[in-house]
Design an enzyme around this catalytic site. Structure first.
Site, PDB file in Angstrom:
ATOM      1  N   ALA A  67       0.870  -1.172   0.000  1.00 25.14           N
ATOM      2  CA  ALA A  67       0.000   0.000   0.000  1.00 25.14           C
ATOM      3  C   ALA A  67       0.910   1.226   0.000  1.00 25.14           C
ATOM      4  O   ALA A  67       2.070   1.153   0.417  1.00 25.14           O
ATOM      5  CB  ALA A  67      -0.879  -0.015   1.236  1.00 25.14           C
ATOM      6  N   GLY A 112       0.612  -4.902   1.006  1.00 24.60           N
ATOM      7  CA  GLY A 112      -0.561  -5.034   0.137  1.00 24.60           C
ATOM      8  C   GLY A 112      -0.267  -5.821  -1.133  1.00 24.60           C
ATOM      9  O   GLY A 112      -1.178  -6.407  -1.736  1.00 24.60           O
ATOM     10  N   GLU A 115      -0.589  -9.344  -0.099  1.00 25.12           N
ATOM     11  CA  GLU A 115      -2.027  -9.592   0.120  1.00 25.12           C
ATOM     12  C   GLU A 115      -2.779  -9.718  -1.203  1.00 25.12           C
ATOM     13  O   GLU A 115      -3.720 -10.503  -1.329  1.00 25.12           O
ATOM     14  CB  GLU A 115      -2.615  -8.466   0.987  1.00 25.12           C
ATOM     15  CG  GLU A 115      -2.092  -8.525   2.418  1.00 25.12           C
ATOM     16  CD  GLU A 115      -2.421  -7.278   3.207  1.00 25.12           C
ATOM     17  OE1 GLU A 115      -1.965  -6.176   2.807  1.00 25.12           O
ATOM     18  OE2 GLU A 115      -3.140  -7.379   4.212  1.00 25.12           O
ATOM     19  N   GLU A 135       4.308  -4.838   7.573  1.00 21.22           N
ATOM     20  CA  GLU A 135       3.492  -3.782   8.195  1.00 21.22           C
ATOM     21  C   GLU A 135       3.917  -3.437   9.615  1.00 21.22           C
ATOM     22  O   GLU A 135       3.875  -2.272  10.026  1.00 21.22           O
ATOM     23  CB  GLU A 135       2.003  -4.180   8.189  1.00 21.22           C
ATOM     24  CG  GLU A 135       1.348  -4.134   6.817  1.00 21.22           C
ATOM     25  CD  GLU A 135       1.522  -5.412   6.003  1.00 21.22           C
ATOM     26  OE1 GLU A 135       2.310  -6.282   6.411  1.00 21.22           O
ATOM     27  OE2 GLU A 135       0.861  -5.530   4.961  1.00 21.22           O
TER      28      GLU A 135
HETATM   29  N1  COA Z   1       4.608   3.219  -0.852  1.00 19.54           N
HETATM   30  C1  COA Z   1       5.026   4.369  -1.404  1.00 19.54           C
HETATM   31  N2  COA Z   1       6.191   4.482  -2.075  1.00 19.54           N
HETATM   32  C2  COA Z   1       6.943   3.380  -2.181  1.00 19.54           C
HETATM   33  C3  COA Z   1       6.565   2.152  -1.637  1.00 19.54           C
HETATM   34  C4  COA Z   1       5.348   2.093  -0.933  1.00 19.54           C
HETATM   35  N3  COA Z   1       4.887   0.946  -0.398  1.00 19.54           N
HETATM   36  N4  COA Z   1       7.532   1.244  -1.898  1.00 19.54           N
HETATM   37  C5  COA Z   1       8.476   1.900  -2.609  1.00 19.54           C
HETATM   38  N5  COA Z   1       8.117   3.177  -2.779  1.00 19.54           N
HETATM   39  C6  COA Z   1       8.854   4.226  -3.498  1.00 19.54           C
HETATM   40  C7  COA Z   1      10.063   4.715  -2.717  1.00 19.54           C
HETATM   41  O1  COA Z   1       9.677   5.677  -1.763  1.00 19.54           O
HETATM   42  C8  COA Z   1      10.883   5.296  -3.848  1.00 19.54           C
HETATM   43  O2  COA Z   1      10.330   6.527  -4.204  1.00 19.54           O
HETATM   44  P1  COA Z   1      11.322   7.813  -4.501  1.00 19.54           P
HETATM   45  O3  COA Z   1      12.164   7.358  -5.655  1.00 19.54           O
HETATM   46  O4  COA Z   1      10.373   8.923  -4.853  1.00 19.54           O
HETATM   47  O5  COA Z   1      12.106   8.020  -3.258  1.00 19.54           O
HETATM   48  C9  COA Z   1      10.623   4.336  -4.999  1.00 19.54           C
HETATM   49  O6  COA Z   1       9.386   3.683  -4.690  1.00 19.54           O
HETATM   50  C10 COA Z   1      11.687   3.286  -5.167  1.00 19.54           C
HETATM   51  O7  COA Z   1      11.833   2.609  -3.941  1.00 19.54           O
HETATM   52  P2  COA Z   1      13.245   2.457  -3.172  1.00 19.54           P
HETATM   53  O8  COA Z   1      12.965   2.249  -1.722  1.00 19.54           O
HETATM   54  O9  COA Z   1      14.157   3.565  -3.521  1.00 19.54           O
HETATM   55  O10 COA Z   1      13.782   1.106  -3.837  1.00 19.54           O
HETATM   56  P3  COA Z   1      14.801   0.068  -3.208  1.00 19.54           P
HETATM   57  O11 COA Z   1      15.192  -0.850  -4.305  1.00 19.54           O
HETATM   58  O12 COA Z   1      15.882   0.752  -2.467  1.00 19.54           O
HETATM   59  O13 COA Z   1      13.934  -0.759  -2.131  1.00 19.54           O
HETATM   60  C11 COA Z   1      11.980  -1.908  -1.340  1.00 19.54           C
HETATM   61  C12 COA Z   1      12.860  -1.562  -2.537  1.00 19.54           C
HETATM   62  C13 COA Z   1      10.748  -2.625  -1.859  1.00 19.54           C
HETATM   63  C14 COA Z   1      12.756  -2.846  -0.373  1.00 19.54           C
HETATM   64  C15 COA Z   1      11.586  -0.627  -0.581  1.00 19.54           C
HETATM   65  O14 COA Z   1      11.070   0.303  -1.525  1.00 19.54           O
HETATM   66  C16 COA Z   1      10.564  -0.805   0.476  1.00 19.54           C
HETATM   67  O15 COA Z   1      10.889  -1.311   1.557  1.00 19.54           O
HETATM   68  N6  COA Z   1       9.294  -0.385   0.228  1.00 19.54           N
HETATM   69  C17 COA Z   1       8.252  -0.404   1.180  1.00 19.54           C
HETATM   70  C18 COA Z   1       7.717  -1.790   1.359  1.00 19.54           C
HETATM   71  C19 COA Z   1       6.638  -1.818   2.435  1.00 19.54           C
HETATM   72  O16 COA Z   1       6.865  -1.596   3.583  1.00 19.54           O
HETATM   73  N7  COA Z   1       5.431  -2.136   1.989  1.00 19.54           N
HETATM   74  C20 COA Z   1       4.321  -2.345   2.848  1.00 19.54           C
HETATM   75  C21 COA Z   1       3.443  -1.183   2.935  1.00 19.54           C
HETATM   76  S1  COA Z   1       2.039  -1.682   3.909  1.00 19.54           S
END
Ligand code: COA
Length: 261
Positions: A67, A112, A115, A135
């Site tokens: 999400a 999400g 999910e 989460e």
């Molecule tokens: N919501 C909003 N933005 C998100 C996102 C999310 N769930 N997951 C990734 N993004 C965005 C990042 O903020 C980044 O945006 P920016 O370039 O404007 O800063 C872009 O997507 C790329 O992500 P980034 O974190 O730079 O990539 P990465 O390869 O370093 O890491 C992940 C990848 C998936 C490990 C990391 O993005 C992450 O942990 N995301 C969140 C996952 C999460 O907690 N999801 C559950 C939500 S309930």
């Protein structure tokens, strides 16, 4: 092809592919994406030429990275409940679509995103897929059905470990835990998913719809009640033209021609 802002709906013979396409945010689900996904699902549901649906993410890095955390950050008690219920409703639609939905997981499936995969009927993962429910690292719990579907899919122990640690599992581990049906090379992900839909398209569509309902009953009901549902749905099948056609075609050593009724 129908192009929404963040979702692409594409037909390939008897299949449709719904691609969540917000690559700059790793296909994170915001309200707009959920609305568009809902709309794309409605189109697939109503299109009688579509035998099965494939859901995937744009790019080779993420299926759906969860999400949208920017939206999560703004939630309060009231809007949090609405947020969770909206996601649950869209994912419920997947489960009850009446056609098999395949998650073609092409990278990160987190929060999400996991999910979404759990809500699909079948999960095919590319070798670079990663699953997790992070989460609790954000001060919340899974809110799009994860606490319910993951327990049913993988059992209480596996679900609890994933949810309370927030740790990620790779595709091979997901396979060993029963979270996915199959792991394939990245370039085989969509072809393999389409092969499954193609196989489904050769079967009786009405029977498939009822089979999905009976399987749902196995998840929702005690076995004795589920068996009653199965007998009722089996009886309904026996009243269809497709049942006469399928059995007659077998006996006549010819291919069946389905009517879907
Ligand atoms: N919501 C909003 N933005 C998100 C996102 C999310 N769930 N997951 C990734 N993004 C965005 C990042 O903020 C980044 O945006 P920016 O370039 O404007 O800063 C872009 O997507 C790329 O992500 P980034 O974190 O730079 O990539 P990465 O390869 O370093 O890491 C992940 C990848 C998936 C490990 C990391 O993005 C992450 O942990 N995301 C969140 C996952 C999460 O907690 N999801 C559950 C939500 S309930």
């Amino acid at each position: 092809m129908t192009q929404f802002q963040n979702v692409v709906y594409e037909k390939r013979k008897r299949a449709c592919i719904i691609t969540i396409s917000r690559p700059d945010k790793l296909n994170a689900l915001n309200a707009k994406v959920l609305d568009e996904l809902d709309e794309a699902l409605a189109i697939s549901e109503q299109d009688s030429e579509v035998s099965g649906v494939v859901i995937t993410g744009a790019g080779d890095k993420a299926f759906v990275a969860g999400a949208d955390i920017t939206e999560l950050n703004k939630l309060d008690v009231l809007s949090g409940k609405e947020f969770s219920e909206r996601g649950q409703a869209v994912f419920d639609r997947i489960e009850r679509l009446g056609k098999p939905v395949i998650a073609a997981v092409n990278g990160y499936a987190l929060g999400g995103g996991s999910e979404l995969a759990w809500a699909c009927h079948i999960r095919i993962a590319s070798k670079n897929a990663k699953f997790g429910q992070p989460e609790v690292a954000l001060g919340i719990i899974p809110g799009y059905g994860g606490t319910q579907r993951l327990v049913r899919l993988a059992g209480r122990g596996v679900a609890t470990e994933l949810i309370v640690t927030g740790s990620q599992v790779n595709a091979e581990t997901a396979l060993s835990l029963g979270l996915v049906n199959k792991v394939v090379e990245p370039d085989e992900l969509i072809p393999e998913s389409l092969r499954i839909v193609n196989q489904i398209s050769e079967r009786a569509p009405f029977a498939i719809r009822l089979a999905l309902q009976a399987i749902e009953a196995a998840v929702e009901l005690p076995q004795a009640d589920g068996l009653k549902v199965e007998a009722q749905l089996f009886a309904v099948c026996c009243g269809t033209e497709d049942q006469k056609e399928g059995t007659s075609a077998f006996l006549a050593k010819r291919n069946p021609v389905w009517k879907g009724k």
